[in-house]
Design an enzyme around this catalytic site. Structure first.
Site, PDB file in Angstrom:
ATOM      1  N   SER A 170       0.852  -1.198   0.000  1.00 27.41           N
ATOM      2  CA  SER A 170       0.000   0.000   0.000  1.00 27.41           C
ATOM      3  C   SER A 170       0.881   1.239   0.000  1.00 27.41           C
ATOM      4  CB  SER A 170      -0.892   0.011   1.238  1.00 27.41           C
ATOM      5  OG  SER A 170      -1.465   1.296   1.374  1.00 27.41           O
ATOM      6  N   HIS A 216      -0.920  -1.237  -4.571  1.00 29.35           N
ATOM      7  CA  HIS A 216      -2.218  -0.900  -3.956  1.00 29.35           C
ATOM      8  C   HIS A 216      -2.280   0.607  -3.684  1.00 29.35           C
ATOM      9  CE1 HIS A 216      -5.838  -2.006  -1.629  1.00 29.35           C
ATOM     10  NE2 HIS A 216      -5.474  -1.055  -0.777  1.00 29.35           N
ATOM     11  N   ASP A 254      -4.671   3.701  -2.287  1.00 30.45           N
ATOM     12  CA  ASP A 254      -5.819   4.005  -1.439  1.00 30.45           C
ATOM     13  C   ASP A 254      -6.342   5.408  -1.727  1.00 30.45           C
ATOM     14  OD1 ASP A 254      -6.133   1.651   0.312  1.00 30.45           O
ATOM     15  OD2 ASP A 254      -4.061   2.116   0.870  1.00 30.45           O
ATOM     16  N   MET A 281      -9.067   8.216  -0.900  1.00 28.99           N
ATOM     17  CA  MET A 281      -9.994   8.613   0.170  1.00 28.99           C
ATOM     18  C   MET A 281     -10.460  10.045  -0.064  1.00 28.99           C
ATOM     19  SD  MET A 281      -7.975   7.088   3.453  1.00 28.99           S
ATOM     20  CE  MET A 281      -7.081   5.534   3.375  1.00 28.99           C
ATOM     21  N   HIS A 288      -8.104   1.090  -4.652  1.00 27.37           N
ATOM     22  CA  HIS A 288      -9.106   0.876  -3.605  1.00 27.37           C
ATOM     23  C   HIS A 288      -9.824   2.200  -3.352  1.00 27.37           C
ATOM     24  CE1 HIS A 288      -9.696  -0.318   0.961  1.00 27.37           C
ATOM     25  NE2 HIS A 288     -10.845  -0.199   0.306  1.00 27.37           N
ATOM     26  N   MET A 315     -12.219   4.542  -1.572  1.00 26.72           N
ATOM     27  CA  MET A 315     -12.962   4.793  -0.329  1.00 26.72           C
ATOM     28  C   MET A 315     -13.580   6.185  -0.466  1.00 26.72           C
ATOM     29  SD  MET A 315     -10.088   3.127   2.158  1.00 26.72           S
ATOM     30  CE  MET A 315      -8.865   3.221   0.845  1.00 26.72           C
ATOM     31  N   MET A 357     -12.157  -5.891   4.627  1.00 25.53           N
ATOM     32  CA  MET A 357     -11.201  -5.028   5.345  1.00 25.53           C
ATOM     33  C   MET A 357     -10.972  -5.587   6.749  1.00 25.53           C
ATOM     34  SD  MET A 357     -10.262  -2.334   3.508  1.00 25.53           S
ATOM     35  CE  MET A 357      -9.548  -1.364   4.840  1.00 25.53           C
ATOM     36  N   GLY A 377      -9.454   3.988   6.330  1.00 22.91           N
ATOM     37  CA  GLY A 377      -9.144   5.404   6.554  1.00 22.91           C
ATOM     38  C   GLY A 377      -7.686   5.668   6.870  1.00 22.91           C
ATOM     39  N   PHE A 378      -7.048   4.759   7.579  1.00 22.43           N
ATOM     40  CA  PHE A 378      -5.675   5.011   8.011  1.00 22.43           C
ATOM     41  C   PHE A 378      -4.849   3.733   7.997  1.00 22.43           C
ATOM     42  CE2 PHE A 378      -8.436   8.143   9.892  1.00 22.43           C
ATOM     43  CZ  PHE A 378      -7.786   9.340   9.604  1.00 22.43           C
ATOM     44  N   GLY A 379      -3.559   3.891   7.701  1.00 23.99           N
ATOM     45  CA  GLY A 379      -2.628   2.774   7.839  1.00 23.99           C
ATOM     46  C   GLY A 379      -2.217   2.631   9.293  1.00 23.99           C
ATOM     47  N   GLY A 380      -1.495   1.557   9.578  1.00 21.44           N
ATOM     48  CA  GLY A 380      -0.902   1.385  10.899  1.00 21.44           C
ATOM     49  C   GLY A 380      -1.834   0.925  12.001  1.00 21.44           C
ATOM     50  N   ASP A 422      -6.798  -6.450   3.714  1.00 19.08           N
ATOM     51  CA  ASP A 422      -6.182  -5.119   3.787  1.00 19.08           C
ATOM     52  C   ASP A 422      -6.332  -4.563   5.201  1.00 19.08           C
ATOM     53  OD1 ASP A 422      -5.278  -2.544   3.276  1.00 19.08           O
ATOM     54  OD2 ASP A 422      -6.919  -2.017   1.910  1.00 19.08           O
ATOM     55  N   GLY A 423      -5.193  -4.313   5.855  1.00 20.98           N
ATOM     56  CA  GLY A 423      -5.207  -3.669   7.168  1.00 20.98           C
ATOM     57  C   GLY A 423      -4.555  -4.522   8.243  1.00 20.98           C
ATOM     58  N   GLY A 424      -3.471  -4.016   8.806  1.00 15.31           N
ATOM     59  CA  GLY A 424      -2.821  -4.705   9.916  1.00 15.31           C
ATOM     60  C   GLY A 424      -2.126  -5.996   9.530  1.00 15.31           C
ATOM     61  N   GLY A 444       1.042  -2.035   4.160  1.00 14.07           N
ATOM     62  CA  GLY A 444       1.688  -0.717   4.099  1.00 14.07           C
ATOM     63  C   GLY A 444       2.842  -0.649   5.076  1.00 14.07           C
TER      64      GLY A 444
HETATM   65  C1  DX5 Z   1      -6.669   1.623   5.024  1.00  9.63           C
HETATM   66  C2  DX5 Z   1      -6.085   1.222   3.694  1.00  9.63           C
HETATM   67  C3  DX5 Z   1      -4.954   0.272   3.754  1.00  9.63           C
HETATM   68  C4  DX5 Z   1      -3.759   0.727   4.561  1.00  9.63           C
HETATM   69  C5  DX5 Z   1      -3.110  -0.491   5.156  1.00  9.63           C
HETATM   70  O1  DX5 Z   1      -7.905   2.238   4.829  1.00  9.63           O
HETATM   71  O2  DX5 Z   1      -7.089   0.627   2.878  1.00  9.63           O
HETATM   72  O3  DX5 Z   1      -4.556  -0.117   2.436  1.00  9.63           O
HETATM   73  O4  DX5 Z   1      -2.806   1.408   3.803  1.00  9.63           O
HETATM   74  O5  DX5 Z   1      -2.066  -0.090   5.985  1.00  9.63           O
HETATM   75  P1  DX5 Z   1      -1.356  -1.065   7.016  1.00  9.63           P
HETATM   76  O6  DX5 Z   1      -0.775  -2.201   6.234  1.00  9.63           O
HETATM   77  O7  DX5 Z   1      -0.326  -0.198   7.627  1.00  9.63           O
HETATM   78  O8  DX5 Z   1      -2.409  -1.535   7.994  1.00  9.63           O
HETATM   79 ZN    ZN Z   2      -6.541  -0.256   0.886  1.00  7.05          ZN
END
Ligand code: DX5
Ligand code: ZN
Length: 217
Positions: A5, A30, A32, A34, A63, A65, A134, A139-142, A172-174, A194
């Protein structure tokens, strides 16, 4: 397959980051998108995606959003998307949006927020290329992986087998080495990551570790 990502990359040189992660063994890029409405964050639009298209030949996995994807599909196709994923929570736009994307000649995916059940996407499984449950609130990475996602991947995997569907399961996510093993075991085929990739100095080792973890399950 591993889909880094770009949200976790250095935006001040995002084209070079695309090239760097592609050279390190990524399978898809990937991206994102938003809009500050569907999710409380703003990222990138078609113009930025078009500007980084020449940095790799890898497929762009976009992706969306955003609350009004129908208004922007043509722009994202023109920008060089290979796969466009839209959220099922925008139910009033389905199935029109699926046909709009398919008729543009790109692959189509449906994403679900963590609380949305698999039943919501079941009517569309014959018509799409990918489902993305998901594993964090978009909305956010990490963020931390939500373990309820594993049941959803299991359910999807079973539907694919009983209905003989040609469908990818993306998560996708974590995603990190530990959660990659869990989702791999349940049947996920594309892992978005990501932080677990761009947080490392050695991108190649990070991608390889995720791929190995996912197939070890
Ligand atoms: C969140 C995004 C993800 C995000 C994943 O809304 O869709 O693609 O970048 O980030 P990590 O891998 O850090 O959870
Ligand atoms: Zn994503």
């Amino acid at each position: 397959m591993i889909a880094p990502s770009m949200l976790a990359s250095d935006f001040s040189r995002i084209g070079e980051e695309v090239h760097r992660v592609a050279e390190a063994g990524a399978d898809l890029i990937h991206l994102d998108v938003m809009d500050g409405h569907f999710v409380p964050n703003l990222t990138m639009g078609p113009q930025l995606i078009k500007s980084i298209r020449s940095y790799t030949g890898l497929p762009f996995d976009v992706h969306l959003m955003i609350t009004e994807p129908q208004a922007y599909i043509d722009a994202f196709v023109d920008a060089g998307s290979d796969l466009i994923t839209v959220h099922i929570e925008l139910e009033e736009q389905f199935p029109t949006i699926i046909n709009q994307i398919k008729n543009s000649g790109v692959k189509v995916g449906i994403a679900l927020r963590p609380k949305t059940p698999i039943a919501a996407v079941e009517p569309y499984l014959d018509d799409i290329d990918l489902v993305l449950p998901m594993s964090v609130e978009p909305g956010f990475g990490g963020q931390s992986f939500q373990t309820d996602t594993l049941n959803k991947i299991d359910q999807l995997h079973q539907l694919i087998q009983t209905r003989k569907l040609d469908l990818a399961i993306e998560v996708d996510g974590g995603i990190n080495q530990e959660t990659a093993a869990l989702v791999g075991r349940c049947g996920a085929t594309i892992l978005v990551a990501g932080t677990a990739i761009f947080g490392q100095d050695d991108l190649r080792a990070a991608i390889r570790a995720l791929r190995e973890a996912a197939s070890s399950g």
